[in-house]
Design an enzyme around this catalytic site. Structure first.
Site, PDB file in Angstrom:
ATOM      1  N   LYS A 113       0.817  -1.214   0.000  1.00 41.13           N
ATOM      2  CA  LYS A 113       0.000   0.000   0.000  1.00 41.13           C
ATOM      3  C   LYS A 113       0.848   1.260   0.000  1.00 41.13           C
ATOM      4  CE  LYS A 113      -4.425  -1.657   1.591  1.00 41.13           C
ATOM      5  NZ  LYS A 113      -5.495  -1.639   2.575  1.00 41.13           N
ATOM      6  N   LYS A 197      -5.101  -9.630  -6.956  1.00 41.19           N
ATOM      7  CA  LYS A 197      -6.289  -9.771  -6.116  1.00 41.19           C
ATOM      8  C   LYS A 197      -7.427  -8.895  -6.660  1.00 41.19           C
ATOM      9  CE  LYS A 197      -6.361  -7.634  -2.102  1.00 41.19           C
ATOM     10  NZ  LYS A 197      -6.170  -7.166  -0.746  1.00 41.19           N
ATOM     11  N   LYS A 200     -11.015  -3.154  -4.544  1.00 42.43           N
ATOM     12  CA  LYS A 200     -11.754  -1.907  -4.776  1.00 42.43           C
ATOM     13  C   LYS A 200     -10.859  -0.861  -5.426  1.00 42.43           C
ATOM     14  CE  LYS A 200     -13.817  -2.528  -0.249  1.00 42.43           C
ATOM     15  NZ  LYS A 200     -13.926  -2.070   1.117  1.00 42.43           N
TER      16      LYS A 200
HETATM   17  P1  TYM Z   1     -10.909  -5.143   3.684  1.00 37.25           P
HETATM   18  O1  TYM Z   1     -11.882  -4.066   3.963  1.00 37.25           O
HETATM   19  O2  TYM Z   1      -9.827  -4.879   2.671  1.00 37.25           O
HETATM   20  O3  TYM Z   1     -11.658  -6.448   3.208  1.00 37.25           O
HETATM   21  C1  TYM Z   1     -12.743  -6.975   3.952  1.00 37.25           C
HETATM   22  C2  TYM Z   1     -12.691  -8.484   3.909  1.00 37.25           C
HETATM   23  O4  TYM Z   1     -12.754  -8.938   2.561  1.00 37.25           O
HETATM   24  C3  TYM Z   1     -11.666  -9.823   2.304  1.00 37.25           C
HETATM   25  N1  TYM Z   1     -11.227  -9.638   0.903  1.00 37.25           N
HETATM   26  C4  TYM Z   1     -11.015 -10.648   0.061  1.00 37.25           C
HETATM   27  N2  TYM Z   1     -11.119 -11.977   0.235  1.00 37.25           N
HETATM   28  C5  TYM Z   1     -10.843 -12.752  -0.834  1.00 37.25           C
HETATM   29  N3  TYM Z   1     -10.469 -12.238  -2.047  1.00 37.25           N
HETATM   30  C6  TYM Z   1     -10.349 -10.923  -2.248  1.00 37.25           C
HETATM   31  N4  TYM Z   1     -10.007 -10.438  -3.438  1.00 37.25           N
HETATM   32  C7  TYM Z   1     -10.627 -10.052  -1.158  1.00 37.25           C
HETATM   33  N5  TYM Z   1     -10.607  -8.700  -1.003  1.00 37.25           N
HETATM   34  C8  TYM Z   1     -10.976  -8.476   0.269  1.00 37.25           C
HETATM   35  C9  TYM Z   1     -10.574  -9.410   3.270  1.00 37.25           C
HETATM   36  O5  TYM Z   1      -9.655 -10.459   3.501  1.00 37.25           O
HETATM   37  C10 TYM Z   1     -11.379  -9.052   4.502  1.00 37.25           C
HETATM   38  O6  TYM Z   1     -11.661 -10.211   5.248  1.00 37.25           O
HETATM   39  N6  TYM Z   1      -7.754  -5.037   7.547  1.00 37.25           N
HETATM   40  C11 TYM Z   1      -9.049  -5.474   7.108  1.00 37.25           C
HETATM   41  C12 TYM Z   1     -10.205  -4.932   7.950  1.00 37.25           C
HETATM   42  C13 TYM Z   1     -10.071  -5.163   9.431  1.00 37.25           C
HETATM   43  C14 TYM Z   1     -10.255  -6.404  10.105  1.00 37.25           C
HETATM   44  C15 TYM Z   1     -10.067  -6.097  11.493  1.00 37.25           C
HETATM   45  C16 TYM Z   1     -10.525  -7.699   9.671  1.00 37.25           C
HETATM   46  C17 TYM Z   1      -9.800  -4.231  10.371  1.00 37.25           C
HETATM   47  N7  TYM Z   1      -9.814  -4.778  11.613  1.00 37.25           N
HETATM   48  C18 TYM Z   1     -10.146  -7.125  12.449  1.00 37.25           C
HETATM   49  C19 TYM Z   1     -10.610  -8.702  10.662  1.00 37.25           C
HETATM   50  C20 TYM Z   1     -10.429  -8.400  12.021  1.00 37.25           C
HETATM   51  C21 TYM Z   1      -9.269  -5.013   5.680  1.00 37.25           C
HETATM   52  O7  TYM Z   1      -8.679  -4.064   5.236  1.00 37.25           O
HETATM   53  O8  TYM Z   1     -10.253  -5.676   5.036  1.00 37.25           O
END
Ligand code: TYM
Length: 336
Positions: A113, A197, A200
């Site tokens: 990032k 991947k 968004k």
């Molecule tokens: P975020 O907002 O990027 O994504 C949310 C969830 O979607 C999953 N995900 C995917 N899974 C499979 N293939 C993909 N292409 C894909 N894109 C996104 C992510 O793995 C995630 O589960 N850091 C985290 C948010 C967070 C969090 C937490 C998660 C903050 N605190 C505590 C678990 C526990 C994030 O940026 O997810």
């Protein structure tokens, strides 16, 4: 021993897509009948990158609507936004003092990032995993459903829990969390490049299926999705070095709740054009009702406000009770 509790979070940074759904939200829904679940819209994480304030607010509603439209029950689960529960930030500060700088520097997501201009990334982006550990551990959650991209952050959460328990001589205080990563598809890939991947932040909308895409858009995106020239193999070994083929077939398996090996049996030796029309059909059947429900829910902000207020109250109660204990362990006092 701690009782089982699920926690997970999703950033409110725009339209949710098939990766978010198959990697995380579908699993959130499956878990709601078996565990006490806490699902958070992690707005404080979102601001590690610059956000337009108006868009951020509307994305918070969009995310809660997506949770409910996907099948999460707001009575059964605790659904809330992170900014409403200040204990997350307070524990994150404690973890900033527990975790080591070297641990942060190893995080691949930070490297990706921050890109080439690391010096100019926000400090928040660097210590982001500490806030994530705080999100989970403030509830003493034991299980965390996420996509594979979050695995390293959960390993760090385990390291932080162990170091805290050890430093403050409180064996087993924080649980050592278990990631719950979907087996059939742990990482949904871009429709344009099977090595990237689905995300968004990818500039081309053709690379992803958004939960609000309509039938025509889904049909068109799947028709144009990259594949290769070979037919569909009958065995998983035949997918070696075929990332785009693997991705589309795994999406089909996941959306229909079947094993990849079953999908290969069904489509063995067929070409991708036949398979793609089946894939589109399955996606339209599962995704379009969710998209329609999101649009409907977004029309009633009062209802969404009620859900968020109620969720925040329930989350705050647990989080503050735990924060009090944690402060006592450390020797911190709130003189009130
Ligand atoms: P975020 O907002 O990027 O994504 C949310 C969830 O979607 C999953 N995900 C995917 N899974 C499979 N293939 C993909 N292409 C894909 N894109 C996104 C992510 O793995 C995630 O589960 N850091 C985290 C948010 C967070 C969090 C937490 C998660 C903050 N605190 C505590 C678990 C526990 C994030 O940026 O997810």
């Amino acid at each position: 021993m701690n009782k089982k509790r699920v926690f997970s979070g999703v950033q409110p940074t725009g339209n949710l897509h098939l990766g978010n759904y198959l990697g995380a939200i579908k699993n959130f829904v499956n878990l709601q009948d078996r565990f006490e679940c806490v699902y958070c819209i992690v707005d404080l994480h979102a601001i590690t990158n610059r956000q337009d304030p108006k868009e951020l607010k509307s994305n918070i509603y969009e995310t809660v609507a997506s949770f409910i439209a996907s099948g999460l029950n707001p009575e059964k689960n605790i659904i809330f936004n992170q900014a409403s529960v200040s204990a997350h930030s307070e524990l994150a500060w404690v973890f900033n003092c527990v975790a080591r700088i070297g641990w942060m520097n190893r995080m691949t997501q930070f490297k990706e990032k921050a890109g080439s201009n690391k010096e100019n990334a926000s400090v928040g982006l660097l210590v982001y995993p500490n806030l994530m550990a705080a999100d989970i551990l403030i509830y003493k959650a034991t299980h965390v459903p996420v996509g594979e991209d979050q695995k390293q952050h959960l390993e760090l959460t385990r390291d932080i829990a162990k170091k805290f328990n050890n430093d403050f001589n409180c064996k087993d205080y924080f649980p050592i969390v278990e990631p719950l990563i979907p087996k059939e598809i742990s990482r949904v890939m871009s429709l344009r490049d099977g090595k990237k991947k689905m995300s968004k932040s990818e500039s081309s909308d053709q690379s992803r299926i958004n939960l609000k895409d309509d039938k025509d858009l889904i049909d068109q995106k799947i028709k144009k999705a990259k594949t290769d020239n070979d037919a569909i193999p009958s065995e998983i070994g035949g997918l070696k070095n075929r990332p785009e083929a693997t991705n589309l077939l795994s999406i089909y398996a996941s959306i229909n709740n079947v094993d990849l090996s079953e999908v290969l049996k069904e489509f063995a030796n067929k070409n991708f054009s036949t398979f793609k029309s089946n894939l589109s059909e399955s996606l339209v059947e599962k995704i379009c009702p969710i998209g329609n429900e999101i649009k409907k829910l977004l029309k009633d902000k009062n209802n969404l406000n009620k859900i968020l207020i109620n969720g925040a109250k329930r989350a705050d109660l647990i989080a503050n009770r735990n924060l009090k204990e944690i402060y006592e362990i450390i020797g911190l006092t709130k003189f009130t």
